[in-house]
Scaffold this motif. Structure first.
Motif, PDB file in Angstrom:
ATOM      1  N   TRP A  95       0.838  -1.226  -0.100  1.00  0.00           N
ATOM      2  CA  TRP A  95      -0.048  -0.032  -0.125  1.00  0.00           C
ATOM      3  C   TRP A  95       0.767   1.096  -0.139  1.00  0.00           C
ATOM      4  CZ3 TRP A  95      -5.392   0.424  -0.981  1.00  0.00           C
ATOM      5  CH2 TRP A  95      -5.920  -0.934  -1.235  1.00  0.00           C
ATOM      6  N   TRP A  97       3.227   2.209   2.140  1.00  0.00           N
ATOM      7  CA  TRP A  97       3.113   2.909   3.596  1.00  0.00           C
ATOM      8  C   TRP A  97       4.609   2.523   3.826  1.00  0.00           C
ATOM      9  CZ3 TRP A  97      -1.985  -0.200   4.734  1.00  0.00           C
ATOM     10  CH2 TRP A  97      -2.828   0.642   4.341  1.00  0.00           C
ATOM     11  N   GLU A 108       7.031   3.886   1.354  1.00  0.00           N
ATOM     12  CA  GLU A 108       7.003   5.382   0.949  1.00  0.00           C
ATOM     13  C   GLU A 108       8.478   5.896   0.909  1.00  0.00           C
ATOM     14  OE1 GLU A 108       5.540   9.352   3.817  1.00  0.00           O
ATOM     15  OE2 GLU A 108       5.118   7.393   4.575  1.00  0.00           O
ATOM     16  N   TYR A 146      -1.493   9.227  -1.836  1.00  0.00           N
ATOM     17  CA  TYR A 146      -0.815   9.312  -0.139  1.00  0.00           C
ATOM     18  C   TYR A 146       0.526   9.858  -0.327  1.00  0.00           C
ATOM     19  CZ  TYR A 146       0.819   7.157   4.203  1.00  0.00           C
ATOM     20  OH  TYR A 146       1.154   7.052   5.711  1.00  0.00           O
ATOM     21  N   ARG A 179      -0.671  -4.985   7.717  1.00  0.00           N
ATOM     22  CA  ARG A 179       0.150  -3.745   7.735  1.00  0.00           C
ATOM     23  C   ARG A 179      -0.220  -2.790   9.009  1.00  0.00           C
ATOM     24  NH1 ARG A 179       1.211  -6.477   3.922  1.00  0.00           N
ATOM     25  NH2 ARG A 179       2.365  -7.499   5.769  1.00  0.00           N
ATOM     26  N   HIS A 193      -4.189   6.607   7.674  1.00  0.00           N
ATOM     27  CA  HIS A 193      -3.900   6.358   6.398  1.00  0.00           C
ATOM     28  C   HIS A 193      -4.772   5.958   5.289  1.00  0.00           C
ATOM     29  CE1 HIS A 193      -0.461   4.658   8.917  1.00  0.00           C
ATOM     30  NE2 HIS A 193       0.411   4.627   7.982  1.00  0.00           N
TER      31      HIS A 193
END
Length: 271
Positions: A95, A97, A108, A146, A179, A193
């Protein structure tokens, strides 16, 4: 004199048929202590020494090569718009992150720091944020929004194709609980998130946003609600919903529009 001319014509024709140059690279991630693959696509005949860059993020269970294998016109779009495209591997279910305490999930940092630095050092990419955009499909659409909202010093524009823009209605899907922990026990983490609760970050400098989702897509409702909320909050954005479902046929159709959108953003950045 005719032979060299004919040879030159043949070579030019071959260039056009071959299309944009495609590289597969391995980029070392210091944050995760491993090499991560990415596909880099650059125009065959570069008209500028420095190119704008578009990062394309794949969806859940996808791979770095998804776009080059599934979007037939990708190389043509790269050549036509003179955009350097980077397709990183985002893991099976990252995702995109950074997960505290899990060294295997720092995507990220990888995408927005380590990979951007690698591309700037090894390819003819313009290093200014106004010449860098990001978009993606499904998990990648969520990831693009994001990352762009959290790193507006890195990305100048952002898009999403059928993105999971509100993860809360899907607490048991797509490894998100692995996660973030269970939604019941970690609702605050889920709130922080999910794109739907991050719109306050769009209140700074103008961030061109393109949101697209098919009308028959299971993410259509959350994308429509995001559009309505952004409209209510007076956040400028472009919203599109065409006939289609959650598949690569829709992705291919959407990318035609998104490339034109980002190209116009890059052109406007030069003025």
């Amino acid at each position: 004199m005719k032979l060299p001319f004919m040879l030159l014509s043949f070579l030019l024709l071959c260039q056009q048929l071959i299309g944009a140059q495609v590289d597969t690279v391995e980029v070392y991630s210091n944050s995760m202590q491993k090499n991560i693959k990415a596909v880099v696509v650059q125009p065959t005949n570069k008209l500028n020494s420095k190119l704008p860059t578009l990062y394309l993020l794949h969806g859940f269970s996808g791979k770095y090569h998804d776009y080059i294998q599934r979007v037939a016109q990708l190389q043509d779009l790269v050549d036509r718009y003179q955009i350097l495209v980077v397709c990183p591997d985002g893991g099976y279910s990252s995702w995109y992150w950074d997960i505290d305490g899990d060294k295997d999930f720092q995507y990220e940092t990888f995408v927005s720091n380590e990979l951007v630095s690698y591309i700037s050092a090894n390819y003819p990419a313009n290093e200014e944020s106004r010449y860098r955009a990001i978009t993606g499909f499904s998990m990648g659409g969520h990831g693009a929004l994001y990352l762009a909202l959290r790193h507006q010093d890195v990305y100048g524009a952002v898009g999403s194709i059928a993105g999971g823009v509100d993860i809360r209605p899907f607490p048991n899907n797509w490894d998100m609980a692995k996660r973030l922990g269970s939604y019941v026990e970690n609702s605050a983490s889920w709130q922080s998130h999910t794109i739907m609760e991050m719109l306050h970050l769009a209140g700074g400098k103008p961030l061109p946003i393109y949101i697209d989702c098919g009308r028959d897509d299971f993410f259509h409702e959350v994308n429509l609600r995001l559009h309505e909320r952004m409209t209510y909050l007076n956040i400028p954005h472009h919203y599109q919903s065409m006939p289609g479902k959650h598949d690569w046929a829709y992705v291919s159709k959407s990318l035609d529009y998104q490339f034109a959108f980002f190209h116009q953003f890059f052109v406007d950045s030069e003025r």
